[in-house]
Design a protein around this motif. Structure first.
Motif, mmCIF file in Angstrom:
data_model
loop_
_atom_site.group_PDB
_atom_site.id
_atom_site.type_symbol
_atom_site.label_atom_id
_atom_site.label_comp_id
_atom_site.label_asym_id
_atom_site.label_seq_id
_atom_site.Cartn_x
_atom_site.Cartn_y
_atom_site.Cartn_z
ATOM 1 N N LEU A 194 34.051 40.055 49.858
ATOM 2 C CA LEU A 194 34.408 41.464 49.929
ATOM 3 C C LEU A 194 33.366 42.262 49.144
ATOM 4 O O LEU A 194 33.045 41.922 48.001
ATOM 5 N N ASN A 231 32.046 46.366 48.156
ATOM 6 C CA ASN A 231 32.346 47.801 48.166
ATOM 7 C C ASN A 231 31.047 48.590 48.088
ATOM 8 O O ASN A 231 30.198 48.317 47.230
ATOM 9 N N PHE A 280 42.041 45.777 40.591
ATOM 10 C CA PHE A 280 41.435 44.609 41.218
ATOM 11 C C PHE A 280 40.389 44.033 40.274
ATOM 12 O O PHE A 280 40.024 44.651 39.271
ATOM 13 N N CYS A 306 37.979 51.224 48.139
ATOM 14 C CA CYS A 306 38.344 49.975 47.438
ATOM 15 C C CYS A 306 39.837 49.863 47.175
ATOM 16 O O CYS A 306 40.272 48.932 46.497
ATOM 17 N N THR A 326 34.374 38.870 45.333
ATOM 18 C CA THR A 326 34.259 40.316 45.406
ATOM 19 C C THR A 326 33.048 40.793 44.618
ATOM 20 O O THR A 326 32.869 40.413 43.459
ATOM 21 N N PHE A 332 36.508 41.692 40.011
ATOM 22 C CA PHE A 332 35.274 41.445 40.750
ATOM 23 C C PHE A 332 34.605 40.202 40.197
ATOM 24 O O PHE A 332 34.838 39.795 39.065
ATOM 25 N N ILE A 376 30.837 44.405 43.578
ATOM 26 C CA ILE A 376 30.897 45.859 43.508
ATOM 27 C C ILE A 376 29.529 46.412 43.110
ATOM 28 O O ILE A 376 28.694 45.675 42.576
ATOM 29 N N GLN A 436 42.613 40.510 47.774
ATOM 30 C CA GLN A 436 42.461 39.442 46.791
ATOM 31 C C GLN A 436 43.740 38.614 46.665
ATOM 32 O O GLN A 436 43.675 37.396 46.456
ATOM 33 N N ASN A 446 41.396 46.485 47.909
ATOM 34 C CA ASN A 446 40.832 45.285 47.269
ATOM 35 C C ASN A 446 41.910 44.366 46.739
ATOM 36 O O ASN A 446 41.885 43.140 46.948
ATOM 37 N N SER A 461 47.031 49.380 52.976
ATOM 38 C CA SER A 461 46.664 47.981 52.729
ATOM 39 C C SER A 461 47.261 47.027 53.754
ATOM 40 O O SER A 461 46.601 46.070 54.192
ATOM 41 N N ASP A 509 34.077 47.345 52.347
ATOM 42 C CA ASP A 509 35.061 48.395 52.073
ATOM 43 C C ASP A 509 36.447 48.040 52.617
ATOM 44 O O ASP A 509 36.577 47.387 53.650
ATOM 45 N N SER A 510 37.463 48.475 51.873
ATOM 46 C CA SER A 510 38.819 47.971 52.121
ATOM 47 C C SER A 510 39.865 49.050 52.349
ATOM 48 O O SER A 510 41.044 48.744 52.448
#
Length: 309
Positions: free
Chosen positions: A65, A67, A120, A75, A90, A122, A92, A82, A78, A46, A39-40
């Motif tokens: 990463l 989520n 973002f 997220c 990443t 994934f 998800i 990235q 993210n 950010s 989780d970000s």
């Protein structure tokens, strides 16, 4: 000899960044094979997320990463991560991969909640039932629907540590978003609480709030809360609208009431909540909602300006 009061330790290499309620907690896992972040946080935090991760890694790259689910407070960072770590892998949860691939904000939650999440990408989809090597330990991935139908939790069986996201907090659980859309999901919340009880975690890292070590007590609180919502669904609707407004106030910090009314009118969840009570998302309904925030000490009024507390 008295019983030991020593609290269970986190697995080796695990660092928890406890964030404010606008951002979900971030969990950094480091080991011989690299690093991973679960989780970000929210988009407006950010820069702080990057600083926390960068300082902890001491100049080393972030490798992975994950989520737990795709709400904006989990997220929203993210895209920044990235950009900072171009080789970042990443993953998800399943269920919304195509929506993310095509960035369908109408069907993701961001448009409906009036929240912000930068686009973002994934690389993979998490699969409930799989075991992942994260940091220095093996973590099980479990489906945890309810708060979000696609949410997952992570469990490390050796130390019985649970990363519970918004499926379990020390004081309950997150808003049950499918219920706001007219879909039955309270039973799914109960099933996820049963899953957590069966895992018998000794340590719980929640999506919001401090790490805690008494899962049975938290489960009891959560079940009482769930029972109340099931008996009186309108209470859940009222709770959810207050949470959504407070979340935006955390982001804005202050807003003039006319601007707030305009935001309410263009935020689908708020419009639907008001309509279910036969009202418009401004006027008396909005005044009552603001009054509830004021009465709870979550905000204050300065003339026509609503201020976060």
């Amino acid at each position: 000899m008295s019983a030991s009061t020593e609290r269970p330790a986190l697995p080796d290499g695990v660092t928890v960044f406890e964030r404010g309620w606008l951002s979900a907690n971030n969990i950094l896992l480091r080991g011989p094979d690299g690093s991973a972040l679960i989780d970000s946080g929210y988009a407006s935090h950010s820069a702080q997320t990057l600083a926390l991760v960068g300082q902890a890694l001491g100049g080393q790259p972030l490798d992975q990463l994950f989520n737990t689910h795709l709400h904006s407070d989990h997220c929203g960072g993210n895209a920044a991560l990235q950009a900072a770590y171009p080789r970042l892998h990443t993953a998800i949860p399943p269920g919304e991969a195509e929506l993310v691939r095509h960035w369908d904000e109408d069907r993701l939650s961001y448009q409906a909640t009036g929240q912000h999440c930068p686009r973002f990408h994934f690389n993979a989809v998490l699969q409930p039932g799989q075991t992942l090597r994260l940091g220095a330990a093996d973590w099980q991935v479990h489906a945890a629907p309810g708060h979000d139908p696609h949410s997952v939790v992570f469990f490390e069986p050796a130390t019985r540590t649970l990363i519970s996201a918004d499926a379990l907090w020390q004081t309950g659980f997150g808003v049950v978003f499918p219920e706001l859309e007219g879909e039955s999901a309270f039973d799914a919340v109960g099933a996820t609480l049963d899953l957590i009880e069966s895992l018998a975690p000794r340590t719980v890292i929640p999506g919001h709030g401090a790490v805690f070590h008494d899962a049975p007590a938290a489960l009891e609180v959560a079940r009482r809360r769930l029972d109340g919502f099931q008996r009186q669904p309108d209470k859940h609707q009222q709770y959810a609208t207050k949470v959504l407004l407070k979340f935006k106030l955390l982001e804005w910090q202050q807003i003039d009431l006319p601007d707030l009314a305009r935001w309410m009118q263009r935020t689908p969840y708020m419009v639907t909540a008001a309509q279910r009570q036969g009202q418009a998302p401004d006027g008396a309904w909005l005044r009552d909602l603001v009054g509830q925030l004021l009465a709870s000490g979550a905000a204050r009024l300065d003339g026509e300006r609503l201020l976060n507390l």
